[in-house]
Every structure is written in structure tokens, then in C-alpha cells.
Motif scaffolding. Sequence first.
Motif, PDB file in Angstrom:
ATOM      1  N   GLU A  82     -26.388   4.508  42.975  1.00  0.00           N
ATOM      2  CA  GLU A  82     -27.491   4.447  42.011  1.00  0.00           C
ATOM      3  C   GLU A  82     -26.946   4.611  40.598  1.00  0.00           C
ATOM      4  N   VAL A  83     -27.840   4.402  39.624  1.00  0.00           N
ATOM      5  CA  VAL A  83     -27.417   4.547  38.234  1.00  0.00           C
ATOM      6  C   VAL A  83     -27.005   6.004  38.000  1.00  0.00           C
ATOM      7  N   PRO A  84     -25.862   6.251  37.365  1.00  0.00           N
ATOM      8  CA  PRO A  84     -25.393   7.639  37.198  1.00  0.00           C
ATOM      9  C   PRO A  84     -26.249   8.418  36.183  1.00  0.00           C
ATOM     10  N   PRO A  85     -26.246   9.793  36.252  1.00  0.00           N
ATOM     11  CA  PRO A  85     -27.022  10.572  35.284  1.00  0.00           C
ATOM     12  C   PRO A  85     -26.511  10.332  33.859  1.00  0.00           C
ATOM     13  N   ASN A  86     -27.439  10.467  32.910  1.00  0.00           N
ATOM     14  CA  ASN A  86     -27.095  10.178  31.521  1.00  0.00           C
ATOM     15  C   ASN A  86     -26.415  11.395  30.884  1.00  0.00           C
ATOM     16  N   LEU A  87     -25.092  11.381  30.850  1.00  0.00           N
ATOM     17  CA  LEU A  87     -24.363  12.535  30.311  1.00  0.00           C
ATOM     18  C   LEU A  87     -23.627  12.142  29.043  1.00  0.00           C
ATOM     19  N   ASN A  88     -23.498  13.124  28.151  1.00  0.00           N
ATOM     20  CA  ASN A  88     -22.688  12.874  26.960  1.00  0.00           C
ATOM     21  C   ASN A  88     -21.304  13.462  27.185  1.00  0.00           C
ATOM     22  N   GLY A  89     -20.448  13.283  26.236  1.00  0.00           N
ATOM     23  CA  GLY A  89     -19.134  13.927  26.268  1.00  0.00           C
ATOM     24  C   GLY A  89     -18.210  13.308  27.290  1.00  0.00           C
ATOM     25  N   ILE A  90     -17.153  14.072  27.574  1.00  0.00           N
ATOM     26  CA  ILE A  90     -16.068  13.541  28.385  1.00  0.00           C
ATOM     27  C   ILE A  90     -16.518  13.230  29.821  1.00  0.00           C
ATOM     28  N   TRP A  91     -17.464  14.017  30.347  1.00  0.00           N
ATOM     29  CA  TRP A  91     -17.963  13.773  31.707  1.00  0.00           C
ATOM     30  C   TRP A  91     -18.762  12.466  31.768  1.00  0.00           C
ATOM     31  N   GLY A  92     -19.472  12.202  30.705  1.00  0.00           N
ATOM     32  CA  GLY A  92     -20.245  10.959  30.621  1.00  0.00           C
ATOM     33  C   GLY A  92     -19.307   9.755  30.670  1.00  0.00           C
ATOM     34  N   ALA A  93     -18.172   9.869  29.914  1.00  0.00           N
ATOM     35  CA  ALA A  93     -17.209   8.759  29.890  1.00  0.00           C
ATOM     36  C   ALA A  93     -16.615   8.530  31.278  1.00  0.00           C
ATOM     37  N   LEU A  94     -16.247   9.659  31.909  1.00  0.00           N
ATOM     38  CA  LEU A  94     -15.646   9.580  33.244  1.00  0.00           C
ATOM     39  C   LEU A  94     -16.610   8.900  34.219  1.00  0.00           C
ATOM     40  N   LEU A  95     -17.863   9.349  34.157  1.00  0.00           N
ATOM     41  CA  LEU A  95     -18.891   8.824  35.044  1.00  0.00           C
ATOM     42  C   LEU A  95     -19.100   7.330  34.819  1.00  0.00           C
ATOM     43  N   PHE A  96     -19.163   6.979  33.540  1.00  0.00           N
ATOM     44  CA  PHE A  96     -19.424   5.582  33.202  1.00  0.00           C
ATOM     45  C   PHE A  96     -18.293   4.674  33.684  1.00  0.00           C
ATOM     46  N   ASN A  97     -17.038   5.109  33.395  1.00  0.00           N
ATOM     47  CA  ASN A  97     -15.900   4.279  33.790  1.00  0.00           C
ATOM     48  C   ASN A  97     -15.801   4.148  35.306  1.00  0.00           C
ATOM     49  N   PHE A  98     -16.074   5.246  35.983  1.00  0.00           N
ATOM     50  CA  PHE A  98     -16.042   5.232  37.441  1.00  0.00           C
ATOM     51  C   PHE A  98     -17.105   4.265  37.985  1.00  0.00           C
ATOM     52  N   TYR A  99     -18.315   4.379  37.409  1.00  0.00           N
ATOM     53  CA  TYR A  99     -19.421   3.550  37.869  1.00  0.00           C
ATOM     54  C   TYR A  99     -19.133   2.056  37.619  1.00  0.00           C
ATOM     55  N   ARG A 100     -18.546   1.771  36.432  1.00  0.00           N
ATOM     56  CA  ARG A 100     -18.277   0.377  36.095  1.00  0.00           C
ATOM     57  C   ARG A 100     -17.233  -0.235  37.056  1.00  0.00           C
ATOM     58  N   ALA A 101     -16.153   0.541  37.335  1.00  0.00           N
ATOM     59  CA  ALA A 101     -15.114   0.046  38.247  1.00  0.00           C
ATOM     60  C   ALA A 101     -15.710  -0.192  39.629  1.00  0.00           C
ATOM     61  N   GLN A 102     -16.538   0.777  40.044  1.00  0.00           N
ATOM     62  CA  GLN A 102     -17.137   0.674  41.371  1.00  0.00           C
ATOM     63  C   GLN A 102     -18.073  -0.544  41.462  1.00  0.00           C
ATOM     64  N   ARG A 103     -18.800  -0.789  40.361  1.00  0.00           N
ATOM     65  CA  ARG A 103     -19.730  -1.911  40.339  1.00  0.00           C
ATOM     66  C   ARG A 103     -18.979  -3.246  40.407  1.00  0.00           C
ATOM     67  N   GLN A 104     -17.876  -3.315  39.650  1.00  0.00           N
ATOM     68  CA  GLN A 104     -17.078  -4.559  39.684  1.00  0.00           C
ATOM     69  C   GLN A 104     -16.542  -4.810  41.091  1.00  0.00           C
ATOM     70  N   GLU A 105     -16.099  -3.735  41.707  1.00  0.00           N
ATOM     71  CA  GLU A 105     -15.551  -3.870  43.058  1.00  0.00           C
ATOM     72  C   GLU A 105     -16.629  -4.359  44.025  1.00  0.00           C
ATOM     73  N   ARG A 106     -17.852  -3.848  43.834  1.00  0.00           N
ATOM     74  CA  ARG A 106     -18.935  -4.255  44.724  1.00  0.00           C
ATOM     75  C   ARG A 106     -19.323  -5.724  44.513  1.00  0.00           C
ATOM     76  N   VAL A 107     -19.208  -6.176  43.261  1.00  0.00           N
ATOM     77  CA  VAL A 107     -19.510  -7.591  42.996  1.00  0.00           C
ATOM     78  C   VAL A 107     -18.490  -8.463  43.732  1.00  0.00           C
ATOM     79  N   VAL A 108     -17.197  -8.070  43.618  1.00  0.00           N
ATOM     80  CA  VAL A 108     -16.139  -8.835  44.293  1.00  0.00           C
ATOM     81  C   VAL A 108     -16.358  -8.792  45.805  1.00  0.00           C
ATOM     82  N   GLN A 109     -16.697  -7.595  46.291  1.00  0.00           N
ATOM     83  CA  GLN A 109     -16.912  -7.425  47.727  1.00  0.00           C
ATOM     84  C   GLN A 109     -18.075  -8.312  48.205  1.00  0.00           C
ATOM     85  N   ALA A 110     -19.158  -8.316  47.397  1.00  0.00           N
ATOM     86  CA  ALA A 110     -20.327  -9.128  47.765  1.00  0.00           C
ATOM     87  C   ALA A 110     -19.950 -10.605  47.797  1.00  0.00           C
TER      88      ALA A 110
END
Length: 452
Positions: A82-110
Motif C-alpha cells: 500500500e501507499v507508505p505513511p507520509n513521513l518527513n525527514g530521513i525516514w520519509g526518504a528511506l520509505l519513499f526510495n524503498f517504495y519506488r524500487a519495490q514498485r518498479q520491480e512489481r511493474v517489471v514482474q507484472a
Amino acid sequence: MYEPYPVPELARDHKKSRYSSLRTFAKQDLKLLAFLLIIAAFIGYGTGYFLLCAVFAFAVFFAFQLYSLYLVNEWISNRPYEVPPNLNGIWGALLFNFYRAQRQERVVQAEMVGLIDRAQSSLVALAEAVVLTDELHQIEWANPAAEALLGIQALDRGRNLLTILRHPRFIEYFSHIDQYPDGIRVKLSIEDEKYVQIKLTRFGSESLLLVAYDVTRMQNLEQMRKDFVDNISHELRTPLTVLSGYIETFTDQEDISPRWKRAFDQMQSQTRRMNALVNDLLLLSRLENEKQIPKNQIIEMPSLMNQLFDDAQAYNADYGHTLNLEIDSHYDLIGSDMEIASAFSNLITNAIKYTPKGGSITIGWHDDGEQAYFSVEDTGIGINPKHLPRLTERFYRVDSARSRQSGGTGLGLAIVKHVLMQHAAHLEVESVENQGSVFKAVFPKSALYFVD
Ligand code: ADP
């Protein structure tokens, strides 16, 4: 069927993309810390507990970071798609980058799943049987045509292919795949009698892809053609014998006029040609019907070679070539002596026929330890390379007039090819126009018998 996970839209992509660098996010954290420290400084200044307020500001900042970490962990563990929680700061960046990589992988997988799905449904729709096996030759997947054609059912998945396809020819093919580049044709009787062409291809480490298709119609047509040629050759034999008998009697008469003599001579040579043609056609049809020929005789090569050489010398009388014989192999052949003699003799007469008078012809029997060669080398008219691929086809002639004139039936090399095929051997031809040719019958070790 495997359903790919739905790929949710990343609602804040556009906003977050501005902050995707870790440095920018770290600045947010620093700003928050600075903000907390300024407030602590004010309160500390007013109350006099400056250090205590600063420690408290750090504690608030640390608690905030822990809460963010808790949210990150909660998202990864419970709802990572699901869409990750809206966080600021370094945790927000980590979450966003993780989510984006995971999403790209899922597109390729699909996409991959879609592709596999499309490939699978096209294989299912094929009329040809397709079977995949793993390294242990156990069936992994088979399409519906495999059931109709080969009797492989869905329940057979995981079973060894050889326990289902137990035809002796298939077992032989399975253990020597490389020796049959075009696969094999076998007769299967699942419901009705069927002829099936089977081709195995290795892929991956030791996995196999089997493709099979129904060739019953083609086989029946081929059989019709063979039967027709066989029957017509047999039917022609009797009238030809009668005709040649009478023609010979007339030709031998002494009181015959020169005009009639010429006519009878021509009739005699034409009936001889027809006889040769009928005999060659009958031999070819016998060779095509593999079962009738016993191929287990030991053929003593020195004696066969000498016999062939004597025959060649007799045939050579009109041509005056120099004939040479070379035997330097200790191998004998295992096979059918009549057929082998007929094939070798065809190669020798061709060399004599297609070499202008006074040439040189060398007949040889050699080996290199692995294979043995029967070779005929001539200094004749040679063959243009463009004809070589079709040379062993029935009635294929480089120069039809010349072949007919020399009494050729156009079936000699077709017979050679069939005889060699029956002995697991093959024909190699090297030729240069107007210089000469080398015809080589190459025999594998399995067709050889070593003589001390
Ligand atoms: P044919 O009865 O016409 O000789 P073959 O099947 O024996 O039929 O040979 C096919 C053709 O190959 C011949 O017509 C000839 O053109 C060519 N050929 C065969 N052997 C030789 C050779 N030694 N030199 C040149 N041409 C050859």
C-alpha cells in the motif's frame, strides 16, 4: 493462475520527487532539531534550567525519530504494497526510495508474468504437442495437444518422460539426441495408428523441450508413392523380359538387313536401359523398406575391394583410364554385402563414366582410427559446387544428355545415399570442375570390424 499484485498509484510521487535526495531530507531533520533547540533555549532562558530544556528538546527529537521508525516498521511488516505513511525527514526518504524500487520491480514482474502468460496461452492453442521436462527428465508442463498426440495427461506431471513414451526408437533417440538433427518419426497407437515426428531440444542445464506433430497424412502419401513405384517396377519387369528376349533373338539373326539391324540394336540398348532403370527402382524401394535387409554380415574388405577393382577393369576397357587400388586399413565392414558392393560399384562406374578417356582413377579403403573411408578419386569433368547439395536426389543429373548417353539411370547416387544411411554412414563429395572429384563413403566405428 498467478495474479500479479495490483500496483497502487504513488499519490505523492510528484511532491516527494523533489525530496528524493537523502541530503534534502536530512536538512528537514536538522531544521526540526534546530526548531526544538530554539524553543528549549527560550524556555531555558526564562526558567533558568537551560541544560534541562536542551536535554528535553533532544528527547522530543529522539522520540519523534522512534515514532517514525515504528511507522516504517509497521508499514513494511503489515502492508508493504500500500501507499507508505507520509513521513518527513530521513525516514520519509528511506520509505519513499524503498517504495519506488519495490514498485518498479512489481511493474517489471507484472510485465514478465503477462509475457509468460501470453507465451503459455499460445502454446496451449498449438496443434503441435509441446512438453517441458526438468533435469531429471520429469515432465514439468505439457500442452493439451500432448495428450491427444502422445497420451501425456495432466496427471503425468512429475513422471519421467521415458515411462510414458516407451517406443524403442524414442528411447534410442533420447540417449543419442545429437545423432538425429531432424528428430525421429515414430508410429504410435494411442487410439488410431498415428505417425508422429518428434524433436527434442536441450535448454538450460539439462532440461528438455519436446515438440511433436502429426505426420500421418504425409507418411500415408509417402507410402502410396513407394508402393506405386514398387508395383509399377514389378509390373514392368515381365513385359520387359519378354521384349528383350525377342529383340535379342532378332538381333542375332544373320540374314537381317542393315536397316533392321540398326533398329534392333537401338531397341536392345533401350530395353537394357529400361531394365537397368527398373532394377534400380526396385533396389531403391527395397532399401527404403529398411526391415528386409540384414545388416549383420562381416564384409571382408580386401576381397571386396579386389572384386570391385576387377569389375572396374572390365568396365574400363572402352575408356582406357589408369586404375589404382589403395588399401591401408585393417577394418572390415559390418553390413549387407550385396548393398555395399552395389553402392561402391556405382561410385566407381560414375568415376569411369564421367572422366574423359585416358584419365586416372584411384579406389581406396582407409581409416583414421575413428572412421573408415571408401573413396573414389577421378581426374574427370568434375561438378560445379552449386549441384552438390542435390546430387543424391533421384534423377538429378548435372548434364542429362551426357548421363543418358553413358547409360546412366539417374538413380546411382540415390542408391548410394540410401545404402550408406542404412549403415549409419554418409557420403562426402569434393569436386572441382574440369579437374576431378573425390567421392567418399564415411563409416563410423559402429559399422567397422577390426582384423588383426
Ligand atoms: P547417373 O545415372 O546419371 O550417373 P547418378 O545418380 O549416379 O546418376 O549421378 C548423378 C549425377 O551426378 C550424374 O548425372 C553426373 O552428372 C554427376 N556425377 C556423378 N558422379 C560423378 C563424377 N565422378 N564426376 C562428375 N559428375 C558426376
